[in-house]
Motif scaffolding. Structure first.
Motif, PDB file in Angstrom:
ATOM      1  N   UNK B 237     -53.647  -1.085 -25.855  1.00 48.25           N
ATOM      2  CA  UNK B 237     -54.708  -1.497 -26.932  1.00 48.25           C
ATOM      3  C   UNK B 237     -54.273  -2.768 -28.004  1.00 48.25           C
ATOM      4  N   UNK B 238     -53.041  -2.858 -28.347  1.00 51.09           N
ATOM      5  CA  UNK B 238     -52.740  -3.909 -29.254  1.00 51.09           C
ATOM      6  C   UNK B 238     -53.293  -5.312 -28.602  1.00 51.09           C
ATOM      7  N   UNK B 239     -53.219  -5.436 -27.207  1.00 51.69           N
ATOM      8  CA  UNK B 239     -53.648  -6.779 -26.571  1.00 51.69           C
ATOM      9  C   UNK B 239     -55.144  -6.803 -26.243  1.00 51.69           C
ATOM     10  N   UNK B 240     -55.702  -5.611 -26.013  1.00 53.16           N
ATOM     11  CA  UNK B 240     -57.202  -5.239 -25.504  1.00 53.16           C
ATOM     12  C   UNK B 240     -58.120  -5.624 -26.571  1.00 53.16           C
ATOM     13  N   UNK B 241     -57.680  -5.665 -27.945  1.00 50.44           N
ATOM     14  CA  UNK B 241     -58.770  -6.058 -28.946  1.00 50.44           C
ATOM     15  C   UNK B 241     -59.386  -7.421 -28.623  1.00 50.44           C
ATOM     16  N   UNK B 242     -58.361  -8.202 -27.928  1.00 50.51           N
ATOM     17  CA  UNK B 242     -58.601  -9.491 -27.702  1.00 50.51           C
ATOM     18  C   UNK B 242     -59.701  -9.682 -26.745  1.00 50.51           C
ATOM     19  N   UNK B 243     -59.521  -8.715 -25.578  1.00 50.78           N
ATOM     20  CA  UNK B 243     -60.876  -8.559 -24.753  1.00 50.78           C
ATOM     21  C   UNK B 243     -61.925  -8.101 -25.349  1.00 50.78           C
ATOM     22  N   UNK B 244     -61.986  -7.082 -26.190  1.00 50.06           N
ATOM     23  CA  UNK B 244     -63.017  -6.594 -26.886  1.00 50.06           C
ATOM     24  C   UNK B 244     -63.753  -7.884 -27.403  1.00 50.06           C
ATOM     25  N   UNK B 245     -62.916  -8.884 -28.316  1.00 49.26           N
ATOM     26  CA  UNK B 245     -63.345  -9.841 -29.179  1.00 49.26           C
ATOM     27  C   UNK B 245     -64.144 -10.726 -28.136  1.00 49.26           C
ATOM     28  N   UNK B 246     -63.691 -11.014 -26.747  1.00 48.17           N
ATOM     29  CA  UNK B 246     -64.590 -11.947 -25.968  1.00 48.17           C
ATOM     30  C   UNK B 246     -65.722 -11.265 -25.286  1.00 48.17           C
ATOM     31  N   UNK B 247     -65.732  -9.939 -25.201  1.00 46.75           N
ATOM     32  CA  UNK B 247     -67.039  -9.342 -24.793  1.00 46.75           C
ATOM     33  C   UNK B 247     -68.001  -9.576 -25.946  1.00 46.75           C
ATOM     34  N   UNK B 248     -67.624  -9.264 -27.142  1.00 49.91           N
ATOM     35  CA  UNK B 248     -68.494  -9.222 -28.214  1.00 49.91           C
ATOM     36  C   UNK B 248     -69.117 -10.443 -28.379  1.00 49.91           C
ATOM     37  N   UNK B 249     -68.222 -11.633 -28.490  1.00 45.78           N
ATOM     38  CA  UNK B 249     -68.695 -12.940 -28.449  1.00 45.78           C
ATOM     39  C   UNK B 249     -69.780 -13.359 -27.508  1.00 45.78           C
ATOM     40  N   UNK B 250     -69.457 -12.750 -26.100  1.00 45.26           N
ATOM     41  CA  UNK B 250     -70.615 -13.012 -24.987  1.00 45.26           C
ATOM     42  C   UNK B 250     -71.773 -12.065 -25.129  1.00 45.26           C
TER      43      UNK B 250
END
Lengths: 328, 341
Positions: B237-250
């Protein structure tokens, strides 16, 4: 002497990097699906913008014949501490101000160690990086990852907003690059930094206050590191202080050296940083699209750094009299 | 000289105090049920040492919050030697501890091999050893921790659930450091589980080093490349917030599901389920592990088996959290565990 030799010499490293970037760009556009589309190119730029910002700060120091190995540690611990303070209830503006002051303070200490205590830059900042990481973990930031929850208003726009469809981190990278460009090229202090990088002894003899200017250089790089940290924190809503132990600092040096700013100082400009950042961005983007494994990516990156350093020492040969590389 | 004398004096005073404090009034006041006094004696004054990977993250902080609580309550002494991600420093710390001979040594393994010999040596020196969160091939007295392969399997099954009929079936995996064993085991689990779903295809498999910013960069590139992507599998999860940010941005939060995993920390786990960043979350509950560890310590200090003679394991139950099934108690906070949650 002959024609081909002349052409080779007249091609600067910056131009070479741009040429390589151009070739890669065309190749990727032709062979990789979905590479050549505006959204991918924007995300390519966004992905390297934080690295680019850091490289601008590093470039200022390297041009002044220094090197700042504390940048990543300063970046994560100054912003990390600020957000720890926020999570304990401090107003965000005050916390960020304190974080910035911490960064500046570290920068000034770096500068004093280098300029007044006269420790070689690489050792002073290497030791300081460890001090910051240790002290930061011990006294300032209890966790490796600080999660930034809640809505931070305009601040979160720094990481996730857009300006005329361009992601904010890219805009900020360009703004910081422009400020640094103007500062280096059009102000007295910029000229001093070039002079010190070119020949510190001669600069001192001609009356340039080389010690305060060196302190200023490290202050700038620390401040830039804080800005980069803030952008990074806002993009991923967390601060990862473990980066202080990572190889990220080498990536920053990679961008600076690959762009053609000689490690011997006095040469290069912010344009080189932009060229270097573009090349790294292209490479990272292309390698991710091609799904190249992590270790292979590291090999490719490090080979390129090695190549850039070799080219640096060929293009800026060692001077016989001063045994300084690239000295005139 | 004076210092040693002072220490001796203090020690004697402490012993006398303990004797007065426990034996005399306690026996006068409370009845002996045949176990409670042996229980108290078995724990009081014992030395328990812990060598983590680092104290800088939610897992170790959560475990130690519970153990420290027990140490205060039951009167054993807890020593933590933090090597801050450095395996060599960790090995030195263990070596040092073997000389100091604690009653119980807890080792949080960084990888499967690094501490193997040291764990054997500690046991042959008569120290009971608990391995935490990752097991070496050596069995020590106890293992408490996650079943990383099963974590991978579960995340893959969750992703497959989202990527059935009517979707592209394209999944991207964002790993941690490729050499980290929980990551290796997790990825093996993901790949094995997805082999059973022929309609699903892993279109990208990249490493982001447990770093959110790197994960964001990689994820944003993958999203541009595969606009019809169905799900991301992240492994922490600590790393996956970054994936979440990318999905949100897109702007693709509805289309691309992110399956994450972690220790169930409120900030990184449930908050992200509530705000829609994670579609599903495989929880390797740190709070459960913390209590299991604290109980294992109590058991071993009472039974004192010949080190390594009766190994047992407590593998964490992997629970699946989704935005629909989370409640107020689904995740934990450090303050909560400190307060006895």
């Amino acid at each position: 002497m002959n024609a081909s030799h002349k052409t080779r010499v007249s091609l600067t490293q910056e131009q070479m990097v741009l040429a390589i970037s151009g070739v890669l760009f065309v190749a990727f556009s032709l062979f990789l699906d979905n590479f050549f589309q505006i959204s991918n190119l924007l995300s390519l730029l966004q992905n390297v913008s934080i690295l680019g910002v850091l490289a601008v700060g590093m470039a200022v120091v390297v041009i002044g014949r220094g090197i700042d190995l504390t940048m990543v540690a300063v970046m994560v611990f100054s912003t990390g501490w600020a957000f720890v303070l926020v999570s304990r209830g401090m107003p965000i503006e005050l916390a960020l101000l304190l974080g910035m002051l911490l960064a500046l303070g570290i920068g000034i200490v770096n500068g004093i160690l280098v300029a007044y205590v006269e420790i070689p830059d690489i050792f002073a900042t290497l030791a300081m990086a460890t001090v910051i990481a240790g002290l930061g973990r011990f006294a300032l930031v209890p966790s490796d990852n600080i999660f930034i929850g809640g809505d931070l208003g305009w601040l979160s726009a720094l990481g996730t907003g857009t300006l005329a469809a361009i992601p904010m981190p890219v805009v900020l990278f360009l703004v910081i690059a422009c400020v640094a460009f103007v500062g280096l090229r059009l102000t007295r202090y910029g000229a001093f930094i070039y002079a010190i990088g070119d020949n510190p002894l001669a600069s001192r003899n001609s009356g340039i206050p080389i010690r305060p200017i060196r302190v200023l250089m490290y202050g700038i790089s620390a401040f830039v590191a804080f800005c980069a940290g803030l952008i990074m924190a806002m993009t991923v809503s967390s601060v990862n202080t473990k980066l202080a132990n990572s190889t990220m600092i080498y990536d920053i040096i990679l961008v600076v050296v690959i762009g053609g700013i000689g490690l011997a100082g006095g040469k290069g400009s912010i344009r080189n940083v932009i060229a270097g950042t573009l090349l790294i961005g292209l490479l990272l983007n292309g390698m991710t699209i091609m799904n190249i494994s992590y270790s292979a990516q590291n090999i490719i990156k490090s080979l390129i750094l090695l190549l850039a350093i070799i080219v640096d020492s060929v293009v800026n040969p060692r001077d016989e009299q001063t045994s300084q590389q690239g000295d005139i | 000289m004076t210092l040693t004398r002072l220490r001796k004096a203090l020690g004697i005073a402490a012993l006398a105090g303990a004797a007065l404090g426990t034996a005399a009034p306690a026996s006068a006041e409370r009845p002996d049920d045949g176990l409670v006094f042996t229980y108290q004696e078995a724990l009081a004054g014992k030395k328990v040492a812990f060598v983590p990977i680092t104290m800088g993250f939610d897992l170790t902080q959560g475990w130690m919050a519970a153990v420290q609580r027990d140490a205060d309550r039951l009167g054993y002494e807890l020593t933590i030697r933090d090597p801050n991600w450095n395996v060599d420093a960790g090995a030195q710390a263990i070596e040092q501890l073997i000389n100091e001979k604690p009653d119980l040594l807890i080792v949080h393994n960084n990888d499967m091999q690094a501490y193997t010999k040291l764990i054997r040596r500690a046991m042959s020196a008569g120290i009971n050893v608990i391995q935490m969160n990752l097991k070496t091939p050596v069995n020590s007295d106890a293992f408490v921790g996650g079943d990383w392969y099963d974590v991978g399997v579960k995340t893959a099954q969750e992703a497959a659930r989202f990527c059935g009929e009517g979707t592209s079936g394209k999944i991207a995996v964002v790993q941690g450091p490729v050499t980290a064993p929980p990551n290796q085991l997790g990825v093996a689990g993901v790949e094995d589980a997805l082999a059973e779903y022929p309609e699903i295809q892993i279109v990208s498999n990249q490493a982001a080093d447990w770093d959110a910013s790197k994960a964001r960069s990689i994820a944003s590139t993958i999203i541009k490349q595969h606009g019809d992507l169905c799900a991301f599998i992240g492994l922490w999860d600590n790393m996956d917030v970054g994936i979440a940010a990318a999905i949100r941005e897109a702007g693709l939060t509805d289309q691309i599901k992110l399956v994450s995993t972690g220790g169930g920390n409120q900030e990184f786990g449930c908050t992200n389920l509530e705000n829609g960043s994670f579609a599903s979350y495989v929880k390797v509950d740190t709070r459960d592990q913390a209590h299991q560890l604290a109980e294992t310590i109590q058991i071993l200090l009472q039974t004192r088996p010949e080190p390594g003679s009766q190994p047992f394991g407590l593998y964490t139950e992997n629970k699946i959290l989704t935005p629909d099934n989370i409640g107020p108690g689904s995740c934990w906070t450090l303050d909560g565990i400190r307060a006895g949650d």
